[in-house]
Design a protein around this motif. Structure first.
Motif, mmCIF file in Angstrom:
data_model
loop_
_atom_site.group_PDB
_atom_site.id
_atom_site.type_symbol
_atom_site.label_atom_id
_atom_site.label_comp_id
_atom_site.label_asym_id
_atom_site.label_seq_id
_atom_site.Cartn_x
_atom_site.Cartn_y
_atom_site.Cartn_z
ATOM 1 N N ASN A 1 -51.378 70.892 55.026
ATOM 2 C CA ASN A 1 -51.266 70.110 56.259
ATOM 3 C C ASN A 1 -51.483 68.629 55.993
ATOM 4 O OD1 ASN A 1 -50.888 70.235 59.159
ATOM 5 N ND2 ASN A 1 -53.034 69.692 59.343
ATOM 6 N N LEU A 2 -52.470 68.328 55.147
ATOM 7 C CA LEU A 2 -52.711 66.913 54.776
ATOM 8 C C LEU A 2 -51.500 66.332 54.051
ATOM 9 C CD1 LEU A 2 -56.410 67.120 53.551
ATOM 10 C CD2 LEU A 2 -55.557 65.804 55.510
ATOM 11 N N ARG A 3 -50.939 67.088 53.134
ATOM 12 C CA ARG A 3 -49.785 66.606 52.369
ATOM 13 C C ARG A 3 -48.538 66.467 53.242
ATOM 14 N NH1 ARG A 3 -51.112 70.181 47.125
ATOM 15 N NH2 ARG A 3 -52.675 68.766 46.268
ATOM 16 N N ALA A 4 -48.340 67.387 54.164
ATOM 17 C CA ALA A 4 -47.158 67.330 55.026
ATOM 18 C C ALA A 4 -47.207 66.136 55.975
ATOM 19 C CB ALA A 4 -47.024 68.627 55.831
ATOM 20 N N ALA A 5 -48.395 65.676 56.261
ATOM 21 C CA ALA A 5 -48.545 64.536 57.171
ATOM 22 C C ALA A 5 -48.145 63.217 56.519
ATOM 23 C CB ALA A 5 -49.974 64.449 57.672
ATOM 24 N N HIS A 6 -48.027 63.179 55.202
ATOM 25 C CA HIS A 6 -47.675 61.932 54.511
ATOM 26 C C HIS A 6 -46.214 61.852 54.236
ATOM 27 C CE1 HIS A 6 -52.020 61.902 53.919
ATOM 28 N NE2 HIS A 6 -51.862 60.607 53.982
ATOM 29 N N ILE B 1 -47.364 70.525 64.903
ATOM 30 C CA ILE B 1 -46.625 69.901 66.003
ATOM 31 C C ILE B 1 -46.056 68.554 65.563
ATOM 32 C CG2 ILE B 1 -46.892 68.806 68.275
ATOM 33 C CD1 ILE B 1 -48.949 71.084 68.880
ATOM 34 N N ARG B 2 -46.831 67.812 64.792
ATOM 35 C CA ARG B 2 -46.392 66.475 64.370
ATOM 36 C C ARG B 2 -45.388 66.510 63.232
ATOM 37 N NH1 ARG B 2 -49.940 62.067 63.319
ATOM 38 N NH2 ARG B 2 -48.214 60.895 64.159
ATOM 39 N N HIS B 3 -45.652 67.292 62.174
ATOM 40 C CA HIS B 3 -44.775 67.226 61.002
ATOM 41 C C HIS B 3 -43.742 68.345 60.953
ATOM 42 C CE1 HIS B 3 -47.328 70.304 59.219
ATOM 43 N NE2 HIS B 3 -48.365 69.489 59.210
ATOM 44 N N ARG B 4 -43.836 69.327 61.830
ATOM 45 C CA ARG B 4 -42.837 70.403 61.957
ATOM 46 C C ARG B 4 -42.701 71.275 60.712
ATOM 47 N NH1 ARG B 4 -42.550 70.145 67.236
ATOM 48 N NH2 ARG B 4 -41.512 68.351 68.083
ATOM 49 N N HIS B 5 -43.763 71.403 59.923
ATOM 50 C CA HIS B 5 -43.767 72.296 58.763
ATOM 51 C C HIS B 5 -44.579 73.531 59.130
ATOM 52 C CE1 HIS B 5 -41.939 69.487 55.953
ATOM 53 N NE2 HIS B 5 -42.726 68.539 56.461
ATOM 54 N N ALA B 6 -43.984 74.692 58.972
ATOM 55 C CA ALA B 6 -44.652 75.935 59.346
ATOM 56 C C ALA B 6 -45.562 76.477 58.245
ATOM 57 C CB ALA B 6 -43.614 76.985 59.714
ATOM 58 N N ALA B 7 -45.331 76.098 56.998
ATOM 59 C CA ALA B 7 -46.077 76.679 55.873
ATOM 60 C C ALA B 7 -47.596 76.508 55.997
ATOM 61 C CB ALA B 7 -45.572 76.110 54.554
ATOM 62 N N PRO B 8 -48.108 75.335 56.360
ATOM 63 C CA PRO B 8 -49.567 75.216 56.489
ATOM 64 C C PRO B 8 -50.138 76.160 57.550
ATOM 65 C CG PRO B 8 -48.582 73.034 56.419
ATOM 66 C CD PRO B 8 -47.454 74.028 56.552
ATOM 67 N N ALA C 1 -52.646 79.314 56.642
ATOM 68 C CA ALA C 1 -53.978 79.367 57.253
ATOM 69 C C ALA C 1 -54.137 80.597 58.134
ATOM 70 C CB ALA C 1 -54.239 78.096 58.055
ATOM 71 N N THR C 2 -53.095 80.966 58.854
ATOM 72 C CA THR C 2 -53.166 82.138 59.718
ATOM 73 C C THR C 2 -53.391 83.403 58.898
ATOM 74 O OG1 THR C 2 -51.755 81.093 61.380
ATOM 75 C CG2 THR C 2 -51.937 83.493 61.459
ATOM 76 N N ILE C 3 -52.686 83.537 57.797
ATOM 77 C CA ILE C 3 -52.894 84.694 56.922
ATOM 78 C C ILE C 3 -54.328 84.696 56.395
ATOM 79 C CG2 ILE C 3 -52.220 85.753 54.721
ATOM 80 C CD1 ILE C 3 -49.343 84.729 55.339
#
Length: 132
Positions: free
Chosen positions: A127-132, A79-86, A90-92
């Motif tokens: 997710n951690l990387r996308a947040a930076h 929701i915050r970084h708008r990247h779907a890959a993480p 994780a869902t897979i």
């Protein structure tokens, strides 16, 4: 000097909480990997602990924790970084872990679980990387 309100402090603390949730998710995934490998080794080599280590409830509870942590940390991050890959990764991984619950205990279950755990961990790292 700028004053911060309690709500401003709470808002600034959100990334820190999300980061801790991701880190906890990675740690939980590591514990799951250790459990899978140790169970296979202990049960195969010594024939001990099968009644406890292979208990299906352990796997259901672990998957429930993984689902909650991924939903909170990775969902919040998406929701915050708008990247779907993480989220997709994780869902897979969670699907792999869910399928592992449907197969008999043994090598196939371990492989499915480990693939799932690695993918969920990768989702948390992304997710951690996308947040930076």
């Amino acid at each position: 000097m700028q004053r911060t309100t309690p709500s401003a402090t709470w808002l600034s603390g959100r990334p820190s909480l999300r980061r801790r949730l991701d880190q906890f998710g990675i740690g939980l995934a590591g514990l799951c990997m250790v459990h899978c490998i140790a169970t296979l080794a202990v049960v195969s080599a010594l024939g001990l602990g099968g009644h406890f280590l292979l208990e299906p409830a352990i796997h259901r509870v672990g998957l429930a924790f993984a689902l909650v942590l991924a939903a909170l940390a990775i969902g919040w991050g998406a929701i915050r970084h708008r990247h779907a890959a993480p989220l997709l990764t994780a869902t897979i991984g969670l699907v792999f872990m869910g399928v592992a619950l449907a197969v008999a205990h043994g090598f196939d279950e371990m492989v499915l679980t480990l693939v799932g755990v690695v993918l969920v961990s990768a989702g948390h790292l992304m997710n951690l990387r996308a947040a930076h």
